[in-house]
Design a protein around this motif. Structure first.
Motif, short mmCIF file in Angstrom:
data_model
loop_
_atom_site.label_atom_id
_atom_site.label_comp_id
_atom_site.label_asym_id
_atom_site.label_seq_id
_atom_site.Cartn_x
_atom_site.Cartn_y
_atom_site.Cartn_z
N ALA A 183 11.77 9.86 21.07
CA ALA A 183 12.13 8.84 22.06
C ALA A 183 13.24 9.34 23.00
N ASP A 184 14.20 10.08 22.45
CA ASP A 184 15.27 10.64 23.29
C ASP A 184 14.72 11.72 24.23
N LEU A 185 13.82 12.52 23.67
CA LEU A 185 13.21 13.58 24.48
C LEU A 185 12.43 12.96 25.64
N GLU A 186 11.71 11.88 25.35
CA GLU A 186 10.94 11.19 26.39
C GLU A 186 11.86 10.66 27.49
N LYS A 187 12.97 10.06 27.07
CA LYS A 187 13.91 9.47 28.04
C LYS A 187 14.44 10.56 28.98
N LEU A 188 14.85 11.67 28.40
CA LEU A 188 15.40 12.74 29.23
C LEU A 188 14.32 13.42 30.07
N ARG A 189 13.12 13.51 29.51
CA ARG A 189 12.01 14.08 30.27
C ARG A 189 11.73 13.24 31.51
N PHE A 190 11.73 11.92 31.34
CA PHE A 190 11.50 11.04 32.48
C PHE A 190 12.61 11.17 33.51
N ASN A 191 13.87 11.28 33.03
CA ASN A 191 14.98 11.46 33.97
C ASN A 191 14.80 12.74 34.79
N LEU A 192 14.40 13.80 34.09
CA LEU A 192 14.18 15.08 34.78
C LEU A 192 13.05 14.96 35.80
N LEU A 193 11.95 14.33 35.38
CA LEU A 193 10.80 14.18 36.28
C LEU A 193 11.18 13.39 37.52
N GLU A 194 11.94 12.33 37.30
CA GLU A 194 12.36 11.48 38.42
C GLU A 194 13.24 12.27 39.39
N MET A 195 14.24 12.94 38.84
CA MET A 195 15.15 13.73 39.69
C MET A 195 14.36 14.79 40.46
N ALA A 196 13.51 15.51 39.75
CA ALA A 196 12.80 16.64 40.36
C ALA A 196 11.87 16.16 41.49
N HIS A 197 11.13 15.07 41.24
CA HIS A 197 10.14 14.64 42.24
C HIS A 197 10.79 13.98 43.44
N VAL A 198 11.83 13.20 43.22
CA VAL A 198 12.51 12.58 44.37
C VAL A 198 13.16 13.67 45.22
N ALA A 242 24.96 5.53 21.02
CA ALA A 242 24.14 6.54 20.34
C ALA A 242 24.03 7.80 21.20
N PRO A 243 24.17 8.98 20.60
CA PRO A 243 24.00 10.22 21.37
C PRO A 243 22.51 10.54 21.52
N PHE A 244 22.19 11.47 22.40
CA PHE A 244 20.81 11.96 22.50
C PHE A 244 20.58 12.98 21.38
N ILE A 245 19.55 12.74 20.58
CA ILE A 245 19.24 13.71 19.52
C ILE A 245 18.23 14.69 20.10
N VAL A 246 18.71 15.61 20.90
CA VAL A 246 17.81 16.57 21.56
C VAL A 246 18.46 17.92 21.78
N LYS A 247 17.60 18.92 21.78
CA LYS A 247 17.96 20.24 22.30
C LYS A 247 16.83 20.58 23.27
N ILE A 248 17.19 21.10 24.42
CA ILE A 248 16.18 21.30 25.45
C ILE A 248 16.18 22.74 25.96
N LEU A 249 14.97 23.23 26.20
CA LEU A 249 14.80 24.55 26.82
C LEU A 249 14.03 24.33 28.11
N LEU A 250 14.63 24.71 29.22
CA LEU A 250 13.96 24.56 30.52
C LEU A 250 13.62 25.96 31.04
N ALA A 251 12.35 26.18 31.32
CA ALA A 251 11.92 27.50 31.82
C ALA A 251 11.60 27.39 33.30
N GLU A 252 12.02 28.36 34.07
CA GLU A 252 11.78 28.31 35.52
C GLU A 252 11.12 29.61 35.98
N LEU A 253 9.93 29.47 36.55
CA LEU A 253 9.21 30.64 37.07
C LEU A 253 9.80 31.00 38.42
N GLY A 254 10.26 32.25 38.56
CA GLY A 254 10.88 32.67 39.81
C GLY A 254 9.85 32.85 40.92
#
Lengths: 257, 269
Positions: free
Chosen positions: B66-81, B115-127
């Motif tokens: 659930a935490d991963l989903e929340k942060l994923r949505f935040n990232l998607l929103e930021m990136a697309h806007v 409550a803290p986010f129970i997540v560790k995230i790896l973001l990969a970026e293709l150059g």
């Protein structure tokens, strides 16, 4: 609670406004754009458009791309005011990507059609005021029906399926009749034509439109300017390169004009 | 209770202990560059852990779904806007992490009443060019690191170092080589995690410390064969050769079968 899948709604929540009402100033000629067509051929759908953008009697640009790839399986061809049309294309492109990435599945073909319809509806005030009319063709591969399909719209956002073909833009009345004739009494219907024959047909149709409509650009061989032609099949959207259009035009089109 | 500074420090310390516990049974994630692009790999039980974020950005995560989903949505929103308002090339992993996600995760971590986010995230970026690929990893406390050739996520930083050390010794060029190296590195991490768990529970077979575990290829393949029977191999590629702006694609079973070493591919279904 919502599914958080609507990018257009997200933009609106952040203060973005699309289709602002404005009145065209008297004597002010807006940039518009011209002949687009789509028809079903043997392997899928072909979508083509000329390259000219005009403002009244003036040619604004001869390298306009009016056949816009929205995603791997959809194309929007635009006629009307390019500023609004390009904005619509950008919203659609982001909307489809956003849906796929949030929902982990592709937006259905029907959902894509509705998305464009909604944008056209929101654009009605600007279209009626004379500052933003767009009359697009939307074509794409429908994975539920396992077929490539063509839809055309009016400026109010109504969508109609082009069973065999669809046309739009100022040069479209000329080629609509030709398409009907070829499809009905030609040696074979459009839907039976292989890719090369369909390409020749599209080049001839756009050349005919340019012959009778000053707002449609023809082929300019000296400048190496050819129409944009794209194919939609189950494997995605593909653009016919100019290097392939050139010999086809010279062998099958230019000797007749 | 937390008005005095030392009590706040103590509370944050407790929170760190609590969060470390939450990742013990998580599946490691491996990201590695190769000639074809960037490969992300993990194994999951049902819920996917690899996601498409933007045209050239992919995400791998560990932690609470659930935490991963929340942060994923935040990232998607930021990136697309951002991509819509500016351009796709302005959407970079660095901007999303440094100015968007990391501050939010840090704030949640330090607000001890929430409550803290129970997540560790790896973001990969293709150059845009080969050699410009990059990774960012973010810990549950908001600290992030930038890496270039590879990046991993695991339950503890010691296990992450062990995996990175193993990956550093591999010579990777082709996609096939990247899949093989990634799945073996995953096995190094998952074995170490499982051993650490067993030790914690006082099992006799856990006498060997994680550092002493054998890491020869045959042992790792044998371990992977057991894992593949229980879990789903998840691989995604930010593919340099894909036409169009969106470079992310998940690798299907047939493609994975062709890419995995012969010792493992027959087990995929």
């Amino acid at each position: 609670m919502s599914l958080q899948s609507d990018f257009y709604q997200l933009l609106k929540e952040q203060g973005y406004v699309f289709g602002v009402l404005g009145q065209a100033a008297r004597g002010q000629e807006l940039t518009t754009a011209t002949t687009i067509l789509a028809f079903k051929y043997r392997d899928g759908v072909l979508v083509a458009g000329d390259r000219r953008a005009t403002a009244g009697n003036m040619v604004m640009y001869d390298r306009t791309d009016k056949v816009l790839e929205i995603d791997r399986h959809s194309v929007m061809a635009i006629a009307g005011v390019p500023a609004t049309a390009y904005e619509m294309a950008r919203i659609l492109e982001h909307s489809f990507k956003y849906f796929r990435r949030t929902q982990l599945q592709e937006l259905s073909f029907e959902g894509k059609l509705r998305a464009l319809s909604k944008l056209l509806k929101d654009n009605v005030p600007a279209a009626l005021a004379g500052t933003g009319a767009v009359v697009p063709i939307f074509a794409g591969y429908d994975f539920e029906q396992e077929a490539a399909k063509i839809y055309f719209y009016d400026i109010l956002g109504a969508e109609f399926e082009g069973v065999d073909y669809a046309v739009s833009g100022s040069g479209s009345p000329t080629i609509r009749g030709i398409l009907h004739y070829v499809n009905t009494w030609g040696e074979q219907p459009l839907s039976a034509m292989p890719e090369e024959q369909a390409t020749v047909q599209a080049l001839r149709l756009l050349t005919s439109a340019a012959e009778f409509d000053s707002a449609t650009g023809g082929v300019n061989r000296e400048a190496g300017l050819y129409p944009v032609i794209k194919f939609i099949t189950a494997s995605g959207v593909r653009t016919m390169p100019d290097a392939q259009l050139k010999p086809l035009f010279e062998a099958k089109v230019s000797r007749h004009v | 209770m937390y008005e005095e500074p030392y009590k706040w420090v103590e509370a944050v310390g407790n929170r760190r202990t609590y969060l470390d516990e939450q990742f013990k049974e998580g599946a490691p994630v491996v990201g590695v560059t190769c000639e074809r692009g960037i490969l992300l790999m993990t194994m999951s039980k049902g819920t996917p852990k690899l996601y498409e974020i933007y045209d050239r950005l992919g995400l791998g995560g560990m932690g609470h779904p659930a935490d991963l989903e929340k942060l994923r949505f935040n990232l998607l929103e930021m990136a697309h806007v951002e991509g819509f308002n500016r351009s796709a090339s302005d959407v970079t992993g660095g901007r999303l992490v440094k100015y968007g996600m990391a501050p939010a995760i840090k704030q949640a971590f330090e607000e001890v009443f929430k409550a803290p986010f129970i997540v560790k995230i790896l973001l990969a970026e293709l150059g845009q060019k080969a050699g410009k690929d990059g990774f960012l990893t973010i810990n549950y406390d908001g600290t992030f690191e930038e890496k270039s050739q590879y990046a991993v996520l695991a339950a503890t930083s010691a296990i992450e170092q062990k995996m990175a050390g193993y990956l550093r010794e591999q010579s990777i060029a082709s996609l096939e080589g990247a899949v093989d190296a990634a799945i073996r590195t995953w096995a190094v991490g998952d074995r170490a995690q499982r051993r650490a768990l067993d030790e914690g529970e006082g099992h006799d077979e856990a006498r060997t410390s994680p550092d002493q575990l054998a890491m020869d290829t045959e042992t790792l393949y044998a371990y992977l064969r057991r894992c593949i029977a229980e879990k789903t191999v998840e691989c995604a590629l930010l593919d340099r050769h894909v036409q169009g702006p969106s470079k992310y694609r998940a690798l299907g079973v047939d493609e994975l079968k062709a890419l995995l070493p012969n010792e493992l591919s027959p087990l995929l279904s």
